[in-house]
Motif scaffolding. Structure first.
Motif, PDB file in Angstrom:
ATOM      1  N   GLY A  21     -45.151 -48.375 -11.051  1.00  0.00           N
ATOM      2  CA  GLY A  21     -46.124 -49.279 -11.648  1.00  0.00           C
ATOM      3  C   GLY A  21     -47.297 -48.545 -12.267  1.00  0.00           C
ATOM      4  O   GLY A  21     -47.735 -48.873 -13.378  1.00  0.00           O
ATOM      5  N   LEU A  22     -47.810 -47.535 -11.569  1.00  0.00           N
ATOM      6  CA  LEU A  22     -48.918 -46.747 -12.107  1.00  0.00           C
ATOM      7  C   LEU A  22     -48.482 -45.974 -13.351  1.00  0.00           C
ATOM      8  O   LEU A  22     -49.243 -45.846 -14.313  1.00  0.00           O
ATOM      9  CB  LEU A  22     -49.433 -45.782 -11.034  1.00  0.00           C
ATOM     10  CG  LEU A  22     -50.113 -46.426  -9.816  1.00  0.00           C
ATOM     11  CD1 LEU A  22     -50.454 -45.367  -8.772  1.00  0.00           C
ATOM     12  CD2 LEU A  22     -51.375 -47.172 -10.246  1.00  0.00           C
ATOM     13  N   GLY A  23     -47.238 -45.487 -13.309  1.00  0.00           N
ATOM     14  CA  GLY A  23     -46.720 -44.772 -14.476  1.00  0.00           C
ATOM     15  C   GLY A  23     -46.566 -45.680 -15.680  1.00  0.00           C
ATOM     16  O   GLY A  23     -46.876 -45.290 -16.816  1.00  0.00           O
ATOM     17  N   ARG A  24     -46.090 -46.906 -15.433  1.00  0.00           N
ATOM     18  CA  ARG A  24     -45.969 -47.876 -16.521  1.00  0.00           C
ATOM     19  C   ARG A  24     -47.345 -48.203 -17.108  1.00  0.00           C
ATOM     20  O   ARG A  24     -47.499 -48.373 -18.326  1.00  0.00           O
ATOM     21  CB  ARG A  24     -45.320 -49.151 -15.998  1.00  0.00           C
ATOM     22  CG  ARG A  24     -43.854 -49.003 -15.654  1.00  0.00           C
ATOM     23  CD  ARG A  24     -42.999 -49.130 -16.911  1.00  0.00           C
ATOM     24  NE  ARG A  24     -41.589 -49.083 -16.557  1.00  0.00           N
ATOM     25  CZ  ARG A  24     -40.840 -47.983 -16.560  1.00  0.00           C
ATOM     26  NH1 ARG A  24     -41.377 -46.833 -16.923  1.00  0.00           N
ATOM     27  NH2 ARG A  24     -39.567 -48.022 -16.224  1.00  0.00           N
ATOM     28  N   LEU A  25     -48.344 -48.285 -16.244  1.00  0.00           N
ATOM     29  CA  LEU A  25     -49.704 -48.541 -16.713  1.00  0.00           C
ATOM     30  C   LEU A  25     -50.185 -47.391 -17.596  1.00  0.00           C
ATOM     31  O   LEU A  25     -50.764 -47.618 -18.672  1.00  0.00           O
ATOM     32  CB  LEU A  25     -50.644 -48.720 -15.519  1.00  0.00           C
ATOM     33  CG  LEU A  25     -52.133 -48.924 -15.851  1.00  0.00           C
ATOM     34  CD1 LEU A  25     -52.321 -50.200 -16.665  1.00  0.00           C
ATOM     35  CD2 LEU A  25     -52.961 -48.970 -14.561  1.00  0.00           C
ATOM     36  N   ALA A  26     -49.941 -46.157 -17.148  1.00  0.00           N
ATOM     37  CA  ALA A  26     -50.335 -44.993 -17.945  1.00  0.00           C
ATOM     38  C   ALA A  26     -49.612 -44.968 -19.282  1.00  0.00           C
ATOM     39  O   ALA A  26     -50.207 -44.637 -20.327  1.00  0.00           O
ATOM     40  CB  ALA A  26     -50.047 -43.706 -17.172  1.00  0.00           C
ATOM     41  N   GLN A  27     -48.333 -45.329 -19.253  1.00  0.00           N
ATOM     42  CA  GLN A  27     -47.550 -45.362 -20.487  1.00  0.00           C
ATOM     43  C   GLN A  27     -48.094 -46.431 -21.438  1.00  0.00           C
ATOM     44  O   GLN A  27     -48.174 -46.212 -22.656  1.00  0.00           O
ATOM     45  CB  GLN A  27     -46.087 -45.644 -20.158  1.00  0.00           C
ATOM     46  CG  GLN A  27     -45.126 -45.364 -21.292  1.00  0.00           C
ATOM     47  CD  GLN A  27     -43.679 -45.474 -20.836  1.00  0.00           C
ATOM     48  OE1 GLN A  27     -43.363 -46.207 -19.892  1.00  0.00           O
ATOM     49  NE2 GLN A  27     -42.780 -44.747 -21.487  1.00  0.00           N
ATOM     50  N   GLY A  28     -48.497 -47.570 -20.892  1.00  0.00           N
ATOM     51  CA  GLY A  28     -49.076 -48.618 -21.727  1.00  0.00           C
ATOM     52  C   GLY A  28     -50.395 -48.191 -22.346  1.00  0.00           C
ATOM     53  O   GLY A  28     -50.653 -48.446 -23.533  1.00  0.00           O
ATOM     54  N   ILE A  29     -51.251 -47.534 -21.548  1.00  0.00           N
ATOM     55  CA  ILE A  29     -52.531 -47.042 -22.067  1.00  0.00           C
ATOM     56  C   ILE A  29     -52.298 -45.997 -23.154  1.00  0.00           C
ATOM     57  O   ILE A  29     -53.004 -45.972 -24.175  1.00  0.00           O
ATOM     58  CB  ILE A  29     -53.379 -46.456 -20.920  1.00  0.00           C
ATOM     59  CG1 ILE A  29     -53.790 -47.572 -19.951  1.00  0.00           C
ATOM     60  CG2 ILE A  29     -54.609 -45.734 -21.461  1.00  0.00           C
ATOM     61  CD1 ILE A  29     -54.490 -47.072 -18.706  1.00  0.00           C
ATOM     62  N   TYR A  30     -51.318 -45.152 -22.946  1.00  0.00           N
ATOM     63  CA  TYR A  30     -50.960 -44.122 -23.929  1.00  0.00           C
ATOM     64  C   TYR A  30     -50.635 -44.760 -25.278  1.00  0.00           C
ATOM     65  O   TYR A  30     -51.175 -44.380 -26.325  1.00  0.00           O
ATOM     66  CB  TYR A  30     -49.771 -43.333 -23.383  1.00  0.00           C
ATOM     67  CG  TYR A  30     -49.234 -42.236 -24.275  1.00  0.00           C
ATOM     68  CD1 TYR A  30     -49.652 -40.920 -24.131  1.00  0.00           C
ATOM     69  CD2 TYR A  30     -48.272 -42.508 -25.254  1.00  0.00           C
ATOM     70  CE1 TYR A  30     -49.145 -39.906 -24.920  1.00  0.00           C
ATOM     71  CE2 TYR A  30     -47.764 -41.505 -26.054  1.00  0.00           C
ATOM     72  CZ  TYR A  30     -48.205 -40.207 -25.881  1.00  0.00           C
ATOM     73  OH  TYR A  30     -47.701 -39.212 -26.675  1.00  0.00           O
ATOM     74  N   ARG A  31     -49.772 -45.751 -25.261  1.00  0.00           N
ATOM     75  CA  ARG A  31     -49.338 -46.385 -26.501  1.00  0.00           C
ATOM     76  C   ARG A  31     -50.470 -47.208 -27.127  1.00  0.00           C
ATOM     77  O   ARG A  31     -50.611 -47.235 -28.358  1.00  0.00           O
ATOM     78  CB  ARG A  31     -48.115 -47.272 -26.241  1.00  0.00           C
ATOM     79  CG  ARG A  31     -46.882 -46.487 -25.787  1.00  0.00           C
ATOM     80  CD  ARG A  31     -45.728 -47.424 -25.480  1.00  0.00           C
ATOM     81  NE  ARG A  31     -45.293 -48.140 -26.666  1.00  0.00           N
ATOM     82  CZ  ARG A  31     -44.405 -47.679 -27.543  1.00  0.00           C
ATOM     83  NH1 ARG A  31     -43.852 -46.486 -27.337  1.00  0.00           N
ATOM     84  NH2 ARG A  31     -44.059 -48.392 -28.593  1.00  0.00           N
TER      85      ARG A  31
END
Length: 538
Positions: free
Chosen positions: A317-327
């Protein structure tokens, strides 16, 4: 019987780079395209370091790399090792090898896995020892952490890391827009001048970033309008360029091994400029997308271990959040440029498209993303042709090219040119690429003619409309992409027709980006690697 003793293997352990040496030692780096290298130099200098970019590698560097290092290494290794050795030898002639070892250190990428990339340090060490530069210090940075003990001289703090990351975002967007504009510029050379001016402007922007604590640095980078304002200024500079988008050109998507698809020069036969000189529009490979792939690849482990490993779901979940912020961050900067650069494809979509042909956990090079990008570009009509650049005998790229055999069996309309780059077989490789490019030109022209027929417009009518609306002749005027055509000229005609209130009929061929008559079969990869392309009779 005599006993033969051999030295045990020893890992390369350079003398540490200390904080006291910062004012007297220059950090050398290179291997990317010149835009991001210039911004990385600004980031290093803003952090208090002396930094120098190595010159673009040449064929002389290739020969030197083969002479002083492992002859069996791939051409990116030969180019980069030879490039470093030739630079240091030139500097040593002016002073001495000892002085060069004190004056410079080399910072480059390192890794491990299914690739000779993990053996770079051995090639560098061998080359330096064979060149009388054994005392020279080089430091490798892995994709996720430092590979060697560097000492306290280089402080890879959060501010510097974020500066490098945002530099990649900004220069990727500039490079993308540059390649969209240059083939259509009315005044030759204007685009290149604007790009150089823009990069120097960004150099000052990154050079004078405010210094702050790590926590404040993260918050500032994520919320500040500082970089968005800079990209709007870059867009304003591009707005001065007048373009003629009615020139019919095939669009070629570049994929392949990271170094070869990123660098611009002899290491990849100057493929970007060669394609433009042959009448194509290049869709370059973005470092941003490669980093997004690495993030997705890292999160796959937590996907597989969800419900099995404690904390896997939380980490995912934290990784998905980071990926979303990245994009979101990349898209924010892209919006500042009027959404002109290409969007980032979804990594989940690329994985889904590649799944029948390439397993997602085979992570050498760009893994399944290479296959996914080819199918994505074809289905979404992002390009007429795919050009994949692979080092000679590179295992990860050999696997992706092998998987593409199955893709071409399912989608024979894809124009796919895998070029095996040896560094010294330029004519042979480019001649094979030209075969596919010739077919791509025919496809782009058919697409353009078909669009004119379906809209009932003529070229003269479209030109007259553009003349009456001068804002549409600016490089920063956005031509929407609705998946109906791949070529810039065809998309412009469709856009003008829409502005004039004309609706394109559904009759006629729709093969602009790939759909339509089959146009590609597989062929020999010997020497240059591009398959021979031929039209099938319908």
């Amino acid at each position: 019987m005599a006993t033969v003793t051999t030295d045990h293997y020893r890992a390369y352990t350079p003398k540490p780079f200390t904080r006291a040496e910062r004012d007297s030692v220059t950090i050398l780096f290179g291997g990317l395209h010149w835009r991001i290298e210039r911004i990385l130099q600004a980031v290093l200098e803003s952090s208090g370091y002396k930094a120098q970019i190595l010159p673009v590698a040449t064929k002389d560097d290739l020969l030197t790399g083969r002479e002083v290092a492992d002859i069996g290494q791939c051409c990116p290794t030969s180019f980069t090792t030879g490039n470093l050795v030739n630079f240091l030898k030139k500097e040593a002639k002016q002073t001495s090898a000892e002085d060069v070892s004190k004056k410079f250190i080399y910072l480059t990428a390192g890794s491990c896995g299914a690739c000779r990339f993990g053996q770079y340090h051995q090639s560098y060490e061998l080359a330096l020892r064979n060149s009388g530069l054994g005392a020279f210090r080089m430091f490798l940075m892995a994709q996720d952490n430092l590979d060697q003990n560097m000492g306290d001289g280089l402080d890879l703090n959060l501010g510097m890391t974020l500066g490098c990351l945002w530099g990649i975002f900004c220069t990727d967007l500039i490079q993308d827009l540059e390649y969209q504009v240059r083939p259509y510029e009315v005044l030759p050379g204007q685009t290149e001048a604007v790009v150089k001016e823009s990069v120097e402007y960004l150099y000052e922007v990154f050079r004078h970033r405010p210094a702050m604590t790590p926590k404040k640095s993260v918050l500032w980078h994520l919320t500040t309008p500082y970089f968005a304002r800079a990209m709007r200024e870059v867009r304003r500079k591009f707005a001065e360029i007048e373009v003629d988008r009615l020139r019919v050109k095939p669009k070629v998507k570049i994929t392949g091994e990271f170094y070869l698809q990123t660098v611009e020069g002899d290491p990849n036969y100057n493929i970007h400029r060669w394609l433009e000189a042959e009448g194509a529009e290049v869709y370059p490979a973005a470092i941003t997308i490669w980093m997004d792939y690495l993030l997705r690849l890292g999160l796959q482990r937590f996907e597989d271990y969800s419900g099995v490993e404690k904390g896997a779901r939380l980490k995912l979940g934290l990784g998905r959040l980071a990926q979303g912020i990245y994009r979101l961050t990349v898209n924010r900067l892209r919006r500042a440029m009027g959404n002109l650069p290409h969007e980032i494809p979804s990594q989940f979509e690329l994985r889904r498209l590649a799944a029948p042909y390439f397993h997602r956990n085979l992570d050498g090079g760009e893994g399944d993303m290479l296959v996914g990008k080819s199918i994505w570009a074809f289905q979404k009509k992002k390009a007429h042709m795919i050009c994949e650049l692979s080092p000679y005998s590179c295992m990860p790229n050999t696997m992706s090219i092998g998987a593409m055999a199955g893709v071409l069996g399912k989608f024979p309309e894809i124009l796919y040119a895998p070029l095996e780059i040896k560094g010294d077989a330029e004519v042979h490789a480019l001649s094979r690429c030209q075969m596919i490019l010739t077919e791509a030109k025919k496809r782009a022209q058919r697409e353009f003619d078909d669009v004119l027929t379906r809209t009932g417009l003529t070229v003269d009518e479209v030109r007259a409309y553009l003349h009456a609306h001068p804002e549409m002749r600016k490089a920063t005027y956005r031509i929407p992409h609705d998946g109906a055509a791949a070529g810039t000229a065809a998309k412009l005609v469709l856009h003008v027709a829409s502005k004039m209130g004309r609706r394109a009929s559904s009759q006629g061929s729709r093969e602009g980006g790939g759909a339509g008559r089959p146009a590609c079969t597989q062929g020999s990869r010997e020497g240059g690697g591009a398959p021979f392309s031929k039209e099938k009779k319908s």
